[in-house]
Scaffold this motif. Structure first.
Motif, PDB file in Angstrom:
ATOM      1  N   ARG B 365       0.833  -1.205   0.000  1.00 44.72           N
ATOM      2  CA  ARG B 365       0.000   0.000   0.000  1.00 44.72           C
ATOM      3  C   ARG B 365       0.867   1.255   0.000  1.00 44.72           C
ATOM      4  NH1 ARG B 365      -2.407   3.887   3.152  1.00 44.72           N
ATOM      5  NH2 ARG B 365      -1.183   3.302   4.981  1.00 44.72           N
ATOM      6  N   LEU B 366       1.882   1.259   0.858  1.00 45.43           N
ATOM      7  CA  LEU B 366       2.726   2.450   0.956  1.00 45.43           C
ATOM      8  C   LEU B 366       3.524   2.659  -0.336  1.00 45.43           C
ATOM      9  CD1 LEU B 366       3.973   2.006   4.615  1.00 45.43           C
ATOM     10  CD2 LEU B 366       2.311   3.672   3.765  1.00 45.43           C
ATOM     11  N   LEU B 367       4.002   1.565  -0.912  1.00 46.80           N
ATOM     12  CA  LEU B 367       4.748   1.688  -2.175  1.00 46.80           C
ATOM     13  C   LEU B 367       3.862   2.238  -3.275  1.00 46.80           C
ATOM     14  CD1 LEU B 367       6.834  -1.598  -2.172  1.00 46.80           C
ATOM     15  CD2 LEU B 367       7.731   0.726  -2.152  1.00 46.80           C
ATOM     16  N   ALA B 368       2.665   1.671  -3.352  1.00 46.13           N
ATOM     17  CA  ALA B 368       1.746   2.131  -4.399  1.00 46.13           C
ATOM     18  C   ALA B 368       1.471   3.618  -4.212  1.00 46.13           C
ATOM     19  CB  ALA B 368       0.442   1.337  -4.347  1.00 46.13           C
ATOM     20  N   ARG B 369       1.304   4.013  -2.985  1.00 47.53           N
ATOM     21  CA  ARG B 369       1.044   5.414  -2.695  1.00 47.53           C
ATOM     22  C   ARG B 369       2.227   6.283  -3.101  1.00 47.53           C
ATOM     23  NH1 ARG B 369      -3.472   5.964  -2.545  1.00 47.53           N
ATOM     24  NH2 ARG B 369      -4.087   5.010  -0.618  1.00 47.53           N
ATOM     25  N   ASP B 370       3.424   5.792  -2.816  1.00 46.49           N
ATOM     26  CA  ASP B 370       4.626   6.542  -3.190  1.00 46.49           C
ATOM     27  C   ASP B 370       4.706   6.733  -4.699  1.00 46.49           C
ATOM     28  OD1 ASP B 370       7.098   5.417  -0.739  1.00 46.49           O
ATOM     29  OD2 ASP B 370       5.617   7.041  -0.752  1.00 46.49           O
ATOM     30  N   ILE B 371       4.459   5.641  -5.414  1.00 42.51           N
ATOM     31  CA  ILE B 371       4.519   5.735  -6.874  1.00 42.51           C
ATOM     32  C   ILE B 371       3.493   6.749  -7.363  1.00 42.51           C
ATOM     33  CG2 ILE B 371       4.134   4.519  -9.051  1.00 42.51           C
ATOM     34  CD1 ILE B 371       5.117   2.015  -7.775  1.00 42.51           C
ATOM     35  N   GLN B 372       2.328   6.674  -6.761  1.00 42.51           N
ATOM     36  CA  GLN B 372       1.293   7.592  -7.213  1.00 42.51           C
ATOM     37  C   GLN B 372       1.687   9.039  -6.974  1.00 42.51           C
ATOM     38  OE1 GLN B 372      -2.608   7.874  -5.279  1.00 42.51           O
ATOM     39  NE2 GLN B 372      -3.328   7.593  -7.370  1.00 42.51           N
ATOM     40  N   GLU B 373       2.202   9.295  -5.806  1.00 40.08           N
ATOM     41  CA  GLU B 373       2.609  10.678  -5.527  1.00 40.08           C
ATOM     42  C   GLU B 373       3.683  11.118  -6.492  1.00 40.08           C
ATOM     43  OE1 GLU B 373       3.572  11.372  -1.432  1.00 40.08           O
ATOM     44  OE2 GLU B 373       1.618  10.564  -0.826  1.00 40.08           O
ATOM     45  N   GLY B 374       4.617  10.224  -6.775  1.00 40.98           N
ATOM     46  CA  GLY B 374       5.684  10.564  -7.716  1.00 40.98           C
ATOM     47  C   GLY B 374       5.145  10.860  -9.091  1.00 40.98           C
ATOM     48  N   VAL B 375       4.205  10.052  -9.532  1.00 40.19           N
ATOM     49  CA  VAL B 375       3.657  10.242 -10.864  1.00 40.19           C
ATOM     50  C   VAL B 375       2.808  11.509 -10.929  1.00 40.19           C
ATOM     51  CG1 VAL B 375       1.893   9.322 -12.396  1.00 40.19           C
ATOM     52  CG2 VAL B 375       3.753   7.874 -11.662  1.00 40.19           C
ATOM     53  N   MET B 376       2.048  11.751  -9.876  1.00 44.81           N
ATOM     54  CA  MET B 376       1.237  12.967  -9.864  1.00 44.81           C
ATOM     55  C   MET B 376       2.134  14.199  -9.876  1.00 44.81           C
ATOM     56  SD  MET B 376      -1.752  11.909 -10.090  1.00 44.81           S
ATOM     57  CE  MET B 376      -2.621  13.455  -9.957  1.00 44.81           C
ATOM     58  N   ALA B 377       3.305  14.059  -9.239  1.00 42.87           N
ATOM     59  CA  ALA B 377       4.222  15.196  -9.190  1.00 42.87           C
ATOM     60  C   ALA B 377       4.740  15.554 -10.578  1.00 42.87           C
ATOM     61  CB  ALA B 377       5.393  14.887  -8.257  1.00 42.87           C
ATOM     62  N   ILE B 378       4.741  14.577 -11.479  1.00 38.98           N
ATOM     63  CA  ILE B 378       5.190  14.878 -12.840  1.00 38.98           C
ATOM     64  C   ILE B 378       4.261  15.892 -13.472  1.00 38.98           C
ATOM     65  CG2 ILE B 378       5.478  13.925 -15.165  1.00 38.98           C
ATOM     66  CD1 ILE B 378       6.290  11.328 -13.938  1.00 38.98           C
ATOM     67  N   ARG B 379       3.005  15.746 -13.119  1.00 41.97           N
ATOM     68  CA  ARG B 379       2.051  16.661 -13.714  1.00 41.97           C
ATOM     69  C   ARG B 379       1.942  17.962 -12.922  1.00 41.97           C
ATOM     70  NH1 ARG B 379      -2.627  14.860 -16.617  1.00 41.97           N
ATOM     71  NH2 ARG B 379      -3.728  16.222 -15.157  1.00 41.97           N
ATOM     72  N   ALA B 380       2.711  18.039 -11.845  1.00 42.57           N
ATOM     73  CA  ALA B 380       2.571  19.225 -11.008  1.00 42.57           C
ATOM     74  C   ALA B 380       3.277  20.410 -11.655  1.00 42.57           C
ATOM     75  CB  ALA B 380       3.162  18.959  -9.624  1.00 42.57           C
ATOM     76  N   GLN B 381       2.644  21.529 -11.587  1.00 42.07           N
ATOM     77  CA  GLN B 381       3.176  22.759 -12.165  1.00 42.07           C
ATOM     78  C   GLN B 381       3.057  23.874 -11.148  1.00 42.07           C
ATOM     79  OE1 GLN B 381       0.797  23.976 -15.403  1.00 42.07           O
ATOM     80  NE2 GLN B 381       2.098  23.098 -16.941  1.00 42.07           N
ATOM     81  N   PRO B 382       3.995  24.801 -11.131  1.00 45.98           N
ATOM     82  CA  PRO B 382       3.785  25.937 -10.222  1.00 45.98           C
ATOM     83  C   PRO B 382       2.622  26.785 -10.710  1.00 45.98           C
ATOM     84  CG  PRO B 382       5.848  26.167 -11.461  1.00 45.98           C
ATOM     85  CD  PRO B 382       5.255  24.870 -11.866  1.00 45.98           C
ATOM     86  N   VAL B 383       1.951  27.424  -9.787  1.00 42.37           N
ATOM     87  CA  VAL B 383       0.793  28.245 -10.154  1.00 42.37           C
ATOM     88  C   VAL B 383       1.224  29.577 -10.755  1.00 42.37           C
ATOM     89  CG1 VAL B 383      -0.772  27.251  -8.482  1.00 42.37           C
ATOM     90  CG2 VAL B 383       0.654  29.178  -7.824  1.00 42.37           C
ATOM     91  N   LYS B 384       2.521  29.771 -10.852  1.00 45.06           N
ATOM     92  CA  LYS B 384       3.054  31.056 -11.301  1.00 45.06           C
ATOM     93  C   LYS B 384       2.407  31.556 -12.577  1.00 45.06           C
ATOM     94  CE  LYS B 384       7.519  32.142 -12.838  1.00 45.06           C
ATOM     95  NZ  LYS B 384       8.909  32.458 -12.607  1.00 45.06           N
ATOM     96  N   SER B 385       2.318  30.698 -13.592  1.00 43.49           N
ATOM     97  CA  SER B 385       1.781  31.164 -14.872  1.00 43.49           C
ATOM     98  C   SER B 385       0.333  31.604 -14.703  1.00 43.49           C
ATOM     99  CB  SER B 385       1.887  30.067 -15.926  1.00 43.49           C
ATOM    100  OG  SER B 385       1.162  28.937 -15.508  1.00 43.49           O
ATOM    101  N   LEU B 386      -0.384  30.864 -13.862  1.00 46.14           N
ATOM    102  CA  LEU B 386      -1.778  31.212 -13.612  1.00 46.14           C
ATOM    103  C   LEU B 386      -1.856  32.564 -12.928  1.00 46.14           C
ATOM    104  CD1 LEU B 386      -4.661  30.155 -13.670  1.00 46.14           C
ATOM    105  CD2 LEU B 386      -4.212  29.021 -11.500  1.00 46.14           C
ATOM    106  N   PHE B 387      -1.018  32.759 -11.926  1.00 44.11           N
ATOM    107  CA  PHE B 387      -1.045  34.017 -11.186  1.00 44.11           C
ATOM    108  C   PHE B 387      -0.625  35.188 -12.075  1.00 44.11           C
ATOM    109  CE2 PHE B 387      -2.477  31.810  -7.852  1.00 44.11           C
ATOM    110  CZ  PHE B 387      -1.893  31.912  -6.587  1.00 44.11           C
ATOM    111  N   GLN B 388       0.344  34.923 -12.933  1.00 47.12           N
ATOM    112  CA  GLN B 388       0.794  36.021 -13.785  1.00 47.12           C
ATOM    113  C   GLN B 388      -0.306  36.485 -14.701  1.00 47.12           C
ATOM    114  OE1 GLN B 388       4.357  35.108 -15.874  1.00 47.12           O
ATOM    115  NE2 GLN B 388       5.640  35.651 -14.134  1.00 47.12           N
ATOM    116  N   ARG B 389      -1.103  35.544 -15.157  1.00 55.07           N
ATOM    117  CA  ARG B 389      -2.218  35.929 -16.015  1.00 55.07           C
ATOM    118  C   ARG B 389      -3.158  36.861 -15.278  1.00 55.07           C
ATOM    119  NH1 ARG B 389      -4.898  30.711 -18.666  1.00 55.07           N
ATOM    120  NH2 ARG B 389      -3.296  29.539 -17.585  1.00 55.07           N
ATOM    121  N   MET B 390      -3.228  36.672 -13.957  1.00 54.11           N
ATOM    122  CA  MET B 390      -4.165  37.470 -13.179  1.00 54.11           C
ATOM    123  C   MET B 390      -3.768  38.938 -13.146  1.00 54.11           C
ATOM    124  SD  MET B 390      -6.575  35.494 -12.394  1.00 54.11           S
ATOM    125  CE  MET B 390      -6.403  34.152 -13.552  1.00 54.11           C
ATOM    126  N   SER B 391      -2.463  39.236 -13.291  1.00 54.94           N
ATOM    127  CA  SER B 391      -2.123  40.663 -13.235  1.00 54.94           C
ATOM    128  C   SER B 391      -2.770  41.395 -14.392  1.00 54.94           C
ATOM    129  CB  SER B 391      -0.628  40.957 -13.236  1.00 54.94           C
ATOM    130  OG  SER B 391       0.125  39.923 -13.620  1.00 54.94           O
TER     131      SER B 391
END
Lengths: 123, 722, 154
Positions: B365-391
């Motif tokens: 269970r813990l390994l599967a969870r680790d893999i999932q977090e790692g894979v989700m992190a690949i898709r993780a992006q900083p919100v910077k571009s989103l915030f910049q659009r807000m200006s």
């Protein structure tokens, strides 16, 4: 022997367009995304011609020319600068810096290949 | 537009360049005038222009060119930055973005609008006549008629006549070091027609003085061609200034028949041609001065920039097809379900106790969870571009509503899943516009209230205990609660005599169809209510809440699960079916005493808890399921926090357990289902619906239950197929 | 299931099945797989023809009772019941049918226009009929079945 081209430009789009033009003419194509990487690749690839942009981060086109022409490399390889300007001032400056010739953007694939052949004597 | 993968690359890259442009301009606005900053801003526009030119996007190229001219003047200190110019630059960057969008979608922008922005750019120069970066000069070949003693020969430029030229060519040292080959140049002349080249051997006479770096070799070439003098000159285009070159028409009649002729001029009939060294087109008395002033200054600023930027080497990155990542995420989700199934089966096997297996299953269970977090992190992006659009949104909103506002961002580097960034864009835009339009007061009102004329919108992102928090906070007037209450009563959204707490009144804003604007301002009245914002956030598995202090401002908080695909849920039984309720919504579970429940009206119930009366919602009935539970038993209640009702109690049959579940979308294959936000797969492989407690609770508010109107709609296809 | 002659360029292949004692067919290009019936999770306030959702290797797909959709009454429980998993654009859906009959290979000119049918909805959802051994099979327009109120593919 297939002609080896090294292109240095910070724009992905331009690098891709150059690839299409160069590989379409049967040349070997390598690229780098800025001057620093370009000089590194130069020693690895040992190209027959270098095409370089001028405005790039970290080291611009003039820096590239200087590094290739001077220092340890002292190469007389033909270097073409890619420029969006066609004014005399830029041409004189490029020539003074050591560029062999120039290509004006937007470039026509055939014209580009023709210039490359012109300065390298390639078929 | 042609479908061309390089075109896609262009638009992708342009998005990044526009971001870099906005970032650079923001830094300049904040006072950073370092050379590297100015250069990067220039380069961004320059690169966009370069790419756009390749695809013949004339409108874009034209505007970018003028924009670049101003930026070039700024970076070379020919133009001083002042607030007016800064303003123009920022607005121009916004407009550039519009032009890119128009190029992408094939729309066109009104010429008047473009002219307006161009005029603003021109205005930056005021009365100064600045030399354009690109003079668009074509290299012109002046056709000089040579002044000879003898009558002039008519040098025809028509291609079907034969022209003869004699060319003398003496390269300087620089020609060789610039990588030119005289042989190639002479060969190129040969391509124009027939040549006869003669090497001037005199220089070799003084062999001891021969310097290979400055060989002083020269040639005389006779050329017979149908081409014009212009074509001949063009062969030497690149070597102008690094050689002595003369081109003269040859006044002879007889064609050159053999490639090699003797040095003697007598082989030619007629008088020998007289080369005119002083009036040829190319003439340089001396090689051009080395190192023009501009070049060294570029070098020093670059060196400085290198030091200043502190070795900004690019991080090694990998460009990956998004589809592959999504497939991987799907598979990992399956892995987690598989693990849950095994764990369940093992737990069901009551006759075996294998401590080791328990540990293995837990590790799995813990390994599967680790893999999932790692894979989700690949898709993780900083919100910077989103915030910049807000200006930009803040700028436009302020301009449109006559307010003065600035955006402050905190935590731009906070990372969230790529889908979240994309799907937060609209809700966030609306909230920010809202804050400027309704939250902030106009400059005079602010000054009168002792506030600075410039209103502040603070956008922040942070991670905390497994969730992402994004807040939009303004320092405006705060919510006008009496007005909100009045409108809600007038629209029949709440009972006329309802007594609501402050936070409950604030929550009314999330009801569908709610709008306080009596007049439709330039921004509001676009048909997007806060209820749509809430739904968008709920679809991401999150919640949005609101807090306000009159006179001081309003703050919206969006809470999102850190991992899009996994959620902590309470698995419950409702009408005999298994459902999952998001843990984040649940305050507590309650087994009420008979005296705590009170009937009102025919159908409704209230729960008395800690001195307050809270509405009770029969979940089974809300969903249209037939309740199979024993009515005599006291129901089990889940106390949930609702935006619209404050607290609310949901009736369930029983609680099975609490676990992490993998969220599966209903939208891709079906559509939106009222009362349900998504689905998950249980350990036995069956689907369990994930409840949307907010929607269930909200159903109690309206005069007619939206749940009864069942009309599946095809959801967004851009959703990752979870 | 018997397979007819090899498909030629001008012929189309259909999967035919029975629902509500009538024969229906879907172009084989739309059919992803045939599955045994497995328990379905009900959806709130769903109309009678939407039985619920089912787990198809990790994806959640809706299951429609085809007979109920055509007003032929709910499909009776029967071990021969199968789910025809079909694709409509990007959507995967499941159709509960009584049984699958065969795979037909038919040349285009054999597909006839829909004769006058009483029910409007039925007429919209059927794109044509094909004569078979003991009668006719009705070719289904999957889009119309899923969206009787008319919606374009997004």
């Amino acid at each position: 022997m297939t002609l080896k081209v090294l292109a240095i430009d910070d724009s992905r789009t331009i690098r891709e367009l150059l690839r299409v033009a160069m590989e379409g003419a049967g040349f070997d194509y390598s690229s780098a995304c800025d001057g620093v990487e370009g000089v590194k690749r130069f020693s690895e690839v040992v190209p027959d011609v270098v095409i370089t942009d001028i405005n790039m981060p970290n080291m611009d086109g003039y820096g590239v020319i200087e590094a290739i022409r001077g220092g340890n490399l002292e190469s007389k390889v033909p270097i073409l600068v890619l420029t969006t300007e066609s004014g005399d001032k830029l041409k004189a400056r490029a020539r003074a810096a050591g560029a062999t010739g120039w290509i004006v953007k937007p470039f026509d694939d055939a014209a580009l290949v023709s210039v490359v052949r012109r300065v390298t004597g390639a078929a | 537009m042609m479908s061309n993968p390089i075109l896609d690359t262009f638009f992708e890259e342009t998005e990044e360049l526009l971001e870099a442009l906005a970032e650079g301009l923001a830094a300049m606005q904040a006072g950073d005038h370092e050379a590297e900053t100015l250069n990067s801003v220039f380069r961004a526009v320059h690169s966009i222009k370069g790419g756009a030119g390749a695809f013949k996007m004339t409108e874009l190229v034209g505007f970018a060119h003028h924009f670049e001219t101003v930026l070039d003047a700024v970076r070379s200190n020919a133009l001083d930055l002042n607030p007016a110019i800064m303003h123009t630059l920022t607005r121009s960057a916004d407009f550039l973005s519009n032009l890119v969008e128009a190029a992408r979608s094939g729309a066109s922008i009104s010429e008047d609008v473009t002219a307006g922005f161009l005029a603003a750019l021109q205005q930056c120069f005021g009365d100064k006549q600045i030399e354009s970066v690109d003079a668009w000069d074509n290299f012109e070949f002046a056709a000089i008629t040579l002044d000879l003693d003898t009558p002039q020969v008519d040098v025809s430029v028509e291609t079907n006549t034969i022209n003869r030229f004699v060319i003398t060519f003496r390269p300087y040292a620089a020609l060789y070091t610039n990588g030119h080959e005289p042989a190639l140049l002479i060969g190129a002349l040969g391509d124009l027609g027939t040549i006869s080249a003669q090497f001037d051997a005199d220089v070799l006479a003084e062999w001891e003085d021969f310097d290979p770096l400055d060989p002083r070799l020269s040639w005389t070439i006779e050329l017979q061609t149908e081409e014009s003098e212009t074509q001949v000159l063009e062969v030497f285009e690149f070597v102008q200034g690094i050689c002595d070159l003369t081109i003269s028409p040859l006044r002879t009649v007889a064609p050159i028949s053999s490639p090699l002729i003797a040095a003697s001029a007598q082989a030619l009939t007629g008088p020998a041609p007289v080369p005119m060294p002083t009036t040829g087109v190319f003439r340089e008395a001396a090689p051009p001065p080395k190192g023009e002033a501009a070049v060294p200054s570029v070098k020093t600023t670059d060196a400085k920039a290198d030091e200043a930027s502190g070795n900004k080497g690019p991080k090694p990155t990998l460009r990956v097809d998004l589809e592959r990542v999504d497939r991987l995420i799907n598979t990992v989700g399956e892995l987690i379900i598989n693990q849950a199934m095994i764990a369940q089966r093992f737990a069901d096997m009551t006759d075996t106790t294998d401590d080791d297996l328990v540990i293995h299953i837990e590790n799995y269970r813990l390994l599967a969870r680790d893999i999932q977090e790692g894979v989700m992190a690949i898709r993780a992006q900083p919100v910077k571009s989103l915030f910049q659009r807000m200006s930009r949104i803040v700028r436009e909103a302020a301009d449109a509503t006559g307010k003065i506002a600035e955006l402050i961002t905190i935590g731009e580097g906070t990372e969230v899943d790529k889908t979240v960034v994309e799907r937060l864009a609209d809700p966030l835009t609306h909230m920010v516009r809202n804050s400027v339009d309704h939250g902030l007061e106009g400059p005079e009102a602010r000054l009168a209230a002792g506030k600075p004329a410039v209103g502040t919108i603070k956008l922040s992102a942070s991670h905390r205990s497994g969730s992402v928090f994004i807040t939009v906070k303004d320092d405006g007037a705060g919510l006008n609660r009496p007005k909100i209450l009045g409108i809600a009563k007038k629209k029949g959204l709440i009972a006329p005599d309802a007594d609501l707490s402050d936070s409950e009144i604030d929550g009314l804003l999330f009801l569908p169809g709610f709008s306080t604007a009596e007049t439709i301002s330039n921004l509001s009245g676009r048909g997007v209510g806060l209820d749509v914002v809430r739904n968008s956030v709920a679809a991401l598995g999150g919640r949005v809440s609101i807090a306000s202090v009159p006179g001081q401002g309003t703050e919206f908080t969006i809470t999102l699960p850190l991992t899009l695909a996994v959620m902590d849920g309470m698995v419950v039984t409702v009408a005999g079916d298994t459902l999952v309720v998001p843990i984040t919504s649940i305050i507590e579970t309650i087994r009420p005493l008979p005296g705590d429940l009170h009937r009102i009206g025919t159908d409704d119930m209230l729960l008395s808890i800690r001195g307050r009366m809270i509405p009770v919602v029969d979940v089974a009935r809300s969903l249209g399921f037939v309740s199979k539970s024993d009515q005599s038993m006291a129901p089990l209640l889940l106390l949930v926090e609702s935006e619209t009702l404050g607290e609310c109690a949901l009736v369930v049959d029983a609680v099975q357990d609490q676990r992490q579940v993998v969220i599966k979308s209903l939208e891709s294959n079906f559509g939106t289902v009222p009362g349900v936000s998504a689905a998950t797969v249980l350990g036995d492989g069956r689907i369990a619906l994930i409840l949307d407690p907010e929607a269930i609770a909200a159903n109690r508010m309206g005069p007619q239950s939206p749940v009864a109107n069942f009309s599946p709609s095809h959801g967004r296809s851009a959703h990752a197929n979870l | 299931m018997q397979t007819s002659s090899e498909p030629t360029k001008t012929s189309v292949e259909f999967v035919t099945f029975s629902a509500g004692d009538q024969s229906f067919s879907l172009e084989i290009t739309q059919v992803r797989e045939i599955r045994r019936w497995s328990p379905v999770t009900a959806l709130p306030h769903a109309p009678v023809e939407v039985l619920g959702v089912m787990n198809l290797r990790g994806s959640v797909i809706p299951i429609y009772d085809l007979a109920a959709r055509f007003g032929l009454g709910s499909t009776k429980e029967n071990p021969r019941n199968v789910i025809v998993v079909a694709m409509h654009g990007n959507q995967t859906v499941g159709l509960l049918v009584e049984a699958v009959s065969e795979i037909l290979s038919v040349s285009r000119d054999k597909i006839q226009d829909t004769p006058d049918i009483r029910s409007d909805m039925a007429r919209q959802s059927i794109t044509g009929v094909i004569p078979i051994e003991d009668g006719m099979t009705r070719v289904i327009d999957l889009g119309a079945v899923l969206y009787p109120n008319g919606r374009s593919l997004s």
